[in-house]
Design a protein around this motif. Structure first.
Motif, PDB file in Angstrom:
ATOM      1  N   VAL A 205       0.862  -1.179   0.000  1.00 35.01           N
ATOM      2  CA  VAL A 205       0.000   0.000   0.000  1.00 35.01           C
ATOM      3  C   VAL A 205       0.898   1.229   0.000  1.00 35.01           C
ATOM      4  CG1 VAL A 205      -1.844  -1.182   1.255  1.00 35.01           C
ATOM      5  CG2 VAL A 205      -0.146   0.145   2.532  1.00 35.01           C
ATOM      6  N   TYR A 206       0.346   2.341  -0.425  1.00 36.04           N
ATOM      7  CA  TYR A 206       1.051   3.613  -0.316  1.00 36.04           C
ATOM      8  C   TYR A 206       0.669   4.225   1.033  1.00 36.04           C
ATOM      9  CZ  TYR A 206       1.640   3.041  -5.364  1.00 36.04           C
ATOM     10  OH  TYR A 206       1.959   2.556  -6.605  1.00 36.04           O
ATOM     11  N   HIS A 207       1.654   4.316   1.914  1.00 33.77           N
ATOM     12  CA  HIS A 207       1.391   4.726   3.292  1.00 33.77           C
ATOM     13  C   HIS A 207       1.961   6.121   3.532  1.00 33.77           C
ATOM     14  CE1 HIS A 207       1.569   3.507   7.833  1.00 33.77           C
ATOM     15  NE2 HIS A 207       0.542   4.278   7.552  1.00 33.77           N
ATOM     16  N   LYS A 208       1.081   7.078   3.797  1.00 34.47           N
ATOM     17  CA  LYS A 208       1.526   8.466   3.942  1.00 34.47           C
ATOM     18  C   LYS A 208       2.362   8.713   5.186  1.00 34.47           C
ATOM     19  CE  LYS A 208      -2.299  10.553   1.389  1.00 34.47           C
ATOM     20  NZ  LYS A 208      -3.427  11.493   1.457  1.00 34.47           N
ATOM     21  N   ARG A 209       2.057   8.021   6.256  1.00 35.21           N
ATOM     22  CA  ARG A 209       2.743   8.199   7.531  1.00 35.21           C
ATOM     23  C   ARG A 209       2.583   9.630   8.060  1.00 35.21           C
ATOM     24  NH1 ARG A 209       5.376   3.687   8.487  1.00 35.21           N
ATOM     25  NH2 ARG A 209       6.022   2.380   6.740  1.00 35.21           N
ATOM     26  N   ARG A 210       3.454   9.987   9.001  1.00 31.43           N
ATOM     27  CA  ARG A 210       3.364  11.308   9.642  1.00 31.43           C
ATOM     28  C   ARG A 210       3.841  12.401   8.693  1.00 31.43           C
ATOM     29  NH1 ARG A 210      -0.288  10.086  13.349  1.00 31.43           N
ATOM     30  NH2 ARG A 210       0.298   8.157  14.403  1.00 31.43           N
ATOM     31  N   ILE A 211       3.226  13.551   8.761  1.00 30.47           N
ATOM     32  CA  ILE A 211       3.528  14.604   7.792  1.00 30.47           C
ATOM     33  C   ILE A 211       4.308  15.769   8.401  1.00 30.47           C
ATOM     34  CG2 ILE A 211       1.575  14.066   6.302  1.00 30.47           C
ATOM     35  CD1 ILE A 211       0.035  16.311   7.653  1.00 30.47           C
ATOM     36  N   SER A 212       4.851  15.600   9.600  1.00 27.69           N
ATOM     37  CA  SER A 212       5.699  16.629  10.190  1.00 27.69           C
ATOM     38  C   SER A 212       6.771  15.954  11.020  1.00 27.69           C
ATOM     39  CB  SER A 212       4.882  17.589  11.063  1.00 27.69           C
ATOM     40  OG  SER A 212       4.478  16.957  12.268  1.00 27.69           O
ATOM     41  N   TRP A 213       7.871  16.660  11.248  1.00 25.76           N
ATOM     42  CA  TRP A 213       8.950  16.105  12.056  1.00 25.76           C
ATOM     43  C   TRP A 213       8.471  15.788  13.472  1.00 25.76           C
ATOM     44  CZ3 TRP A 213      12.689  14.179   9.504  1.00 25.76           C
ATOM     45  CH2 TRP A 213      13.220  14.793   8.377  1.00 25.76           C
ATOM     46  N   LYS A 214       7.665  16.681  14.028  1.00 20.59           N
ATOM     47  CA  LYS A 214       7.188  16.479  15.400  1.00 20.59           C
ATOM     48  C   LYS A 214       6.347  15.217  15.511  1.00 20.59           C
ATOM     49  CE  LYS A 214       4.567  18.703  19.134  1.00 20.59           C
ATOM     50  NZ  LYS A 214       3.808  19.906  19.542  1.00 20.59           N
ATOM     51  N   LYS A 215       5.406  15.026  14.574  1.00 23.58           N
ATOM     52  CA  LYS A 215       4.543  13.845  14.614  1.00 23.58           C
ATOM     53  C   LYS A 215       5.345  12.563  14.402  1.00 23.58           C
ATOM     54  CE  LYS A 215       0.266  16.132  13.174  1.00 23.58           C
ATOM     55  NZ  LYS A 215      -0.781  16.224  12.136  1.00 23.58           N
ATOM     56  N   PHE A 216       6.334  12.639  13.519  1.00 20.14           N
ATOM     57  CA  PHE A 216       7.184  11.478  13.277  1.00 20.14           C
ATOM     58  C   PHE A 216       7.966  11.123  14.535  1.00 20.14           C
ATOM     59  CE2 PHE A 216      11.280   9.839  11.280  1.00 20.14           C
ATOM     60  CZ  PHE A 216      10.791   8.551  11.135  1.00 20.14           C
ATOM     61  N   TYR A 217       8.506  12.130  15.203  1.00 13.30           N
ATOM     62  CA  TYR A 217       9.264  11.885  16.435  1.00 13.30           C
ATOM     63  C   TYR A 217       8.380  11.251  17.508  1.00 13.30           C
ATOM     64  CZ  TYR A 217      11.784  12.741  20.771  1.00 13.30           C
ATOM     65  OH  TYR A 217      12.387  12.578  21.990  1.00 13.30           O
ATOM     66  N   ILE A 218       7.179  11.770  17.669  1.00 15.16           N
ATOM     67  CA  ILE A 218       6.260  11.215  18.670  1.00 15.16           C
ATOM     68  C   ILE A 218       5.933   9.760  18.355  1.00 15.16           C
ATOM     69  CG2 ILE A 218       3.900  11.360  19.579  1.00 15.16           C
ATOM     70  CD1 ILE A 218       4.113  14.414  19.266  1.00 15.16           C
ATOM     71  N   GLN A 219       5.745   9.466  17.068  1.00 12.11           N
ATOM     72  CA  GLN A 219       5.412   8.107  16.652  1.00 12.11           C
ATOM     73  C   GLN A 219       6.539   7.126  16.974  1.00 12.11           C
ATOM     74  OE1 GLN A 219       5.351   7.141  12.407  1.00 12.11           O
ATOM     75  NE2 GLN A 219       3.363   6.160  12.709  1.00 12.11           N
ATOM     76  N   VAL A 220       7.763   7.453  16.563  1.00 12.79           N
ATOM     77  CA  VAL A 220       8.865   6.515  16.789  1.00 12.79           C
ATOM     78  C   VAL A 220       9.204   6.425  18.276  1.00 12.79           C
ATOM     79  CG1 VAL A 220       9.818   6.761  14.473  1.00 12.79           C
ATOM     80  CG2 VAL A 220      10.602   8.315  16.272  1.00 12.79           C
ATOM     81  N   LYS A 221       8.994   7.493  19.008  1.00 13.17           N
ATOM     82  CA  LYS A 221       9.212   7.442  20.452  1.00 13.17           C
ATOM     83  C   LYS A 221       8.264   6.438  21.101  1.00 13.17           C
ATOM     84  CE  LYS A 221       9.113  10.332  24.619  1.00 13.17           C
ATOM     85  NZ  LYS A 221       8.874  11.709  25.155  1.00 13.17           N
ATOM     86  N   LYS A 222       7.015   6.442  20.684  1.00  8.18           N
ATOM     87  CA  LYS A 222       6.048   5.475  21.215  1.00  8.18           C
ATOM     88  C   LYS A 222       6.418   4.052  20.825  1.00  8.18           C
ATOM     89  CE  LYS A 222       1.962   8.450  21.601  1.00  8.18           C
ATOM     90  NZ  LYS A 222       0.558   8.660  21.126  1.00  8.18           N
ATOM     91  N   PHE A 223       6.927   3.886  19.597  1.00 12.04           N
ATOM     92  CA  PHE A 223       7.391   2.561  19.183  1.00 12.04           C
ATOM     93  C   PHE A 223       8.487   2.057  20.121  1.00 12.04           C
ATOM     94  CE2 PHE A 223       6.275   3.339  14.419  1.00 12.04           C
ATOM     95  CZ  PHE A 223       4.949   3.021  14.689  1.00 12.04           C
ATOM     96  N   GLY A 224       9.404   2.959  20.476  1.00 14.87           N
ATOM     97  CA  GLY A 224      10.482   2.588  21.377  1.00 14.87           C
ATOM     98  C   GLY A 224       9.995   2.243  22.773  1.00 14.87           C
ATOM     99  N   LEU A 225       9.017   2.986  23.263  1.00 13.61           N
ATOM    100  CA  LEU A 225       8.479   2.720  24.597  1.00 13.61           C
ATOM    101  C   LEU A 225       7.761   1.379  24.666  1.00 13.61           C
ATOM    102  CD1 LEU A 225       6.971   6.202  25.613  1.00 13.61           C
ATOM    103  CD2 LEU A 225       9.015   5.125  26.554  1.00 13.61           C
TER     104      LEU A 225
END
Length: 333
Positions: A205-225
């Motif tokens: 699929v074409y996955h847009k993911r997060r569209i800002s640096w802040k949202k991307f950081y929050i997402q990967v931080k949660k993945f790490g937690l």
């Protein structure tokens, strides 16, 4: 087994994304019946009018429920679905025309009760979206753990592109109320129940993911937690590679300090790696600018995930804290 496909899509305040996703559904090259089950998870900005625009083109069941998280919303959708095979998507995805034909052809040849597909960057995506997609999928950043031809079995599908049979849903009870992490958790419980999972690289699929640096950081931080919590629940799924982002953080800090106090040549390995990312991403995305953004995205991804993973490991593994009490934001009640 004759399959009737039901697409399960939880939505939270994203009507524009729903419109684009449904438009891609209308272009699918598949002539058998399928349905779309769209579940508004307590949205204040609903996609009801958008759904109405496609009601004559597509078979859509539309539901609104109180906010309880994407996992519970997927369970609700699967409970309402008419099909016997569920394909779970995120609302920020687009389907290529061949998607469902590819899935159906594979399952007709080899019956799997659970599969996961890849994700890609559509040509219309912004440079930032393409850079983030690169860092989340490249062998040089994630090592291919999100899907590769070499990981056909015991693969942990992600819920942006995941298929499970109705039988598996009834056997496992579906998704838990942790988020993120509900998809690898379900994958592990599926494996423990005696079913196999597989990876379909061509069913992307074409996955847009997060569209800002802040949202991307929050997402990967949660993945790490969440990963140490999943490792505690499913010890057999733990891998040493989950520590790589944390190691990268110490490698970067150590390289900079050693270059300042001892010899600038200590920066060479780091610079070599970053140059590799720059060249590989630039070639694959056909733009040097996206390659430069990918280098920045690597730092956001590894520092966000790596430090959060270290923090969570300290509390969960060393101090033996209760995950729900230590990280309540990761759980829905």
């Amino acid at each position: 087994m004759q399959r009737m496909y039901s697409f399960i899509i939880p939505v939270y305040n994203r009507p524009q994304e729903v419109m684009e996703l449904l438009e891609s559904f209308s272009k699918l090259d598949f002539h058998e019946d399928f349905e779309i089950v769209l579940v508004e998870d307590g949205s204040t900005e609903t996609a009801e009018k958008i759904v109405g625009q496609f009601s004559e083109k597509l078979s859509i069941s539309y539901y609104f429920k109180q906010n309880s998280g994407p996992g519970d919303s997927r369970n609700f959708g699967m409970g309402q679905a008419k099909g016997n095979y569920f394909i779970i998507l995120d609302s920020d995805c687009l389907l290529p025309p061949h998607y469902l034909k590819t899935v159906d052809s594979f399952l007709n040849k080899t019956c799997y009760h659970c599969f996961g597909g890849a994700d890609a960057a559509h040509e219309s995506f912004t440079p930032l979206q393409k850079a983030i997609n690169y860092t989340m999928t490249s062998f040089f950043t994630t090592g291919g753990i999100r899907g590769s031809k070499a990981s056909l079995n015991r693969f942990e599908p992600r819920s942006f592109n995941m298929g499970i049979s109705k039988e598996v849903f009834e056997k496992t009870g579906g998704f838990a109320k942790i988020h993120p992490g509900e998809d690898p958790d379900l994958s592990q419980r599926i494996l423990k129940a005696g079913y196999k999972t597989t990876f379909l690289p061509k069913a992307f699929v074409y996955h847009k993911r997060r569209i800002s640096w802040k949202k991307f950081y929050i997402q990967v931080k949660k993945f790490g937690l969440v990963r140490p919590i999943l490792n505690q629940w499913h010890p057999s799924a733990a891998k040493v590679t989950f520590w790589f982002p944390t190691v990268f953080v110490f490698f970067v800090v150590g390289s900079i300090l050693c270059s300042l106090f001892f010899n600038p040549l200590f920066l060479v390995p780091l610079l070599f790696y970053l140059m590799l990312i720059l060249i590989d991403s630039s070639i694959k995305n056909k733009r040097i600018y996206i390659g430069l953004l990918s280098v920045a995205a690597v730092f956001v991804q590894f520092f966000g995930y790596g430090m959060a993973f270290l923090k969570s490991s300290f509390y969960i593994n060393l101090l033996k804290k209760d995950p729900r009490k230590q990280f309540p934001s990761l759980f829905f009640s």
